[in-house]
Design an enzyme around this catalytic site. Structure first.
Site, PDB file in Angstrom:
ATOM      1  N   CYS A   1      -6.233   1.982   5.557  1.00 29.27           N
ATOM      2  CA  CYS A   1      -6.852   0.725   5.968  1.00 29.27           C
ATOM      3  C   CYS A   1      -6.293   0.311   7.331  1.00 29.27           C
ATOM      4  CB  CYS A   1      -6.563  -0.357   4.924  1.00 29.27           C
ATOM      5  SG  CYS A   1      -4.855  -0.955   4.948  1.00 29.27           S
TER       6      CYS A   1
ATOM      7  N   HIS B   1       0.833  -1.190   0.000  1.00 28.13           N
ATOM      8  CA  HIS B   1       0.000   0.000   0.000  1.00 28.13           C
ATOM      9  C   HIS B   1       0.873   1.246   0.000  1.00 28.13           C
ATOM     10  CE1 HIS B   1      -3.901  -2.023   1.682  1.00 28.13           C
ATOM     11  NE2 HIS B   1      -3.329  -2.728   0.724  1.00 28.13           N
TER      12      HIS B   1
ATOM     13  N   CYS C   1      -2.444  -0.295   7.397  1.00 22.20           N
ATOM     14  CA  CYS C   1      -1.611   0.907   7.331  1.00 22.20           C
ATOM     15  C   CYS C   1      -1.707   1.722   8.608  1.00 22.20           C
ATOM     16  CB  CYS C   1      -2.012   1.744   6.120  1.00 22.20           C
ATOM     17  SG  CYS C   1      -1.658   0.925   4.534  1.00 22.20           S
TER      18      CYS C   1
ATOM     19  N   GLU D   1       0.810   3.908   1.860  1.00 22.58           N
ATOM     20  CA  GLU D   1       1.270   4.310   3.184  1.00 22.58           C
ATOM     21  C   GLU D   1       2.426   3.438   3.654  1.00 22.58           C
ATOM     22  OE1 GLU D   1      -3.306   4.823   3.161  1.00 22.58           O
ATOM     23  OE2 GLU D   1      -1.789   3.504   2.273  1.00 22.58           O
TER      24      GLU D   1
END
Length: 216
Positions: A142, A112, A145, A114
């Site tokens: 999410c 992801h 993260c 992040e």
């Protein structure tokens, strides 16, 4: 979902243990979800109540536009994954880590934006923690993260689009994940079990007996 009448007392005990472990790792994310409005207002390590207080409004907007540009790069221009982008900014107002979603390109569900920004920031300053830094994310993070941000000891998070926006325009249903973590383990759709606790705890005992273990 596991029917409650098929769960023995021992299974219930093991499930509670697994539930507590997950809740501890993801408690930061659940706290964000549970407190509305979405902009968190809590005292943090740096002593300010809102990460937007750290920088002037025009600075924060510039950081967020950089994160949004990384999202466009991932989802529209290079098609490496979903339209998610992020940057990590240090206390001096310098971007020390950037990230774009690369789940599709790298065949990695954990890649992801992040996560990439946090990894790059840690590598840039050669530290496993990011105290004094703020994460700017193009979309509401999410649970994975959020947990990573917690472990990195970031001072705060600022995001632009919401979980609802991601669901509406991209089919990314993070709200489902948040909801699942509020349930006891036996009631979740993703099955969780535990075995060989004694053997695993023995490793913990060996670890605890060592001098100078790193602090997390």
């Amino acid at each position: 979902m596991i029917p409650s009448d098929h769960v023995t007392p021992r299974e219930n005990s093991m499930a509670r243990a697994a539930s507590l472990a997950l809740a501890g790792a993801l408690g930061f994310g659940l706290g964000v979800w549970a407190t509305r409005p979405r902009r968190r207002v809590v005292e943090n390590r740096a002593g300010f109540r809102d990460p937007l207080e750290r920088f002037a409004p025009e600075q924060s907007q510039a950081f967020m536009r950089r994160a949004i540009a990384n999202a466009r790069k991932a989802g529209v221009e290079e098609r490496t994954g979903g339209p998610f982008g992020a940057v990590v900014v240090d206390r001096r107002g310098e971007i020390i880590g950037e990230g774009s979603n690369r789940v599709v390109a790298n065949h990695d569900p954990s890649w992801h934006a992040e996560m990439e920004a946090i990894r790059n920031a840690c590598a840039a300053i050669q530290s496993r923690t990011l105290e004094g830094c703020v994460l700017f994310a193009s979309s509401e993070p999410c649970p994975m993260c959020l947990a990573a941000a917690h472990w990195a000891r970031l001072d705060g998070i600022v995001f632009a689009s919401t979980v609802d926006d991601a669901a509406t325009y991209g089919g990314f249903d993070d709200a489902f994940l948040y909801e699942q973590f509020t349930r006891p383990a036996p009631a979740r759709q993703f099955p969780i079990s535990t075995i060989l606790r004694d053997e695993a705890v023995e490793v913990w005992r060996e670890y605890a007996a060592q001098p100078d273990n790193p602090s997390y």
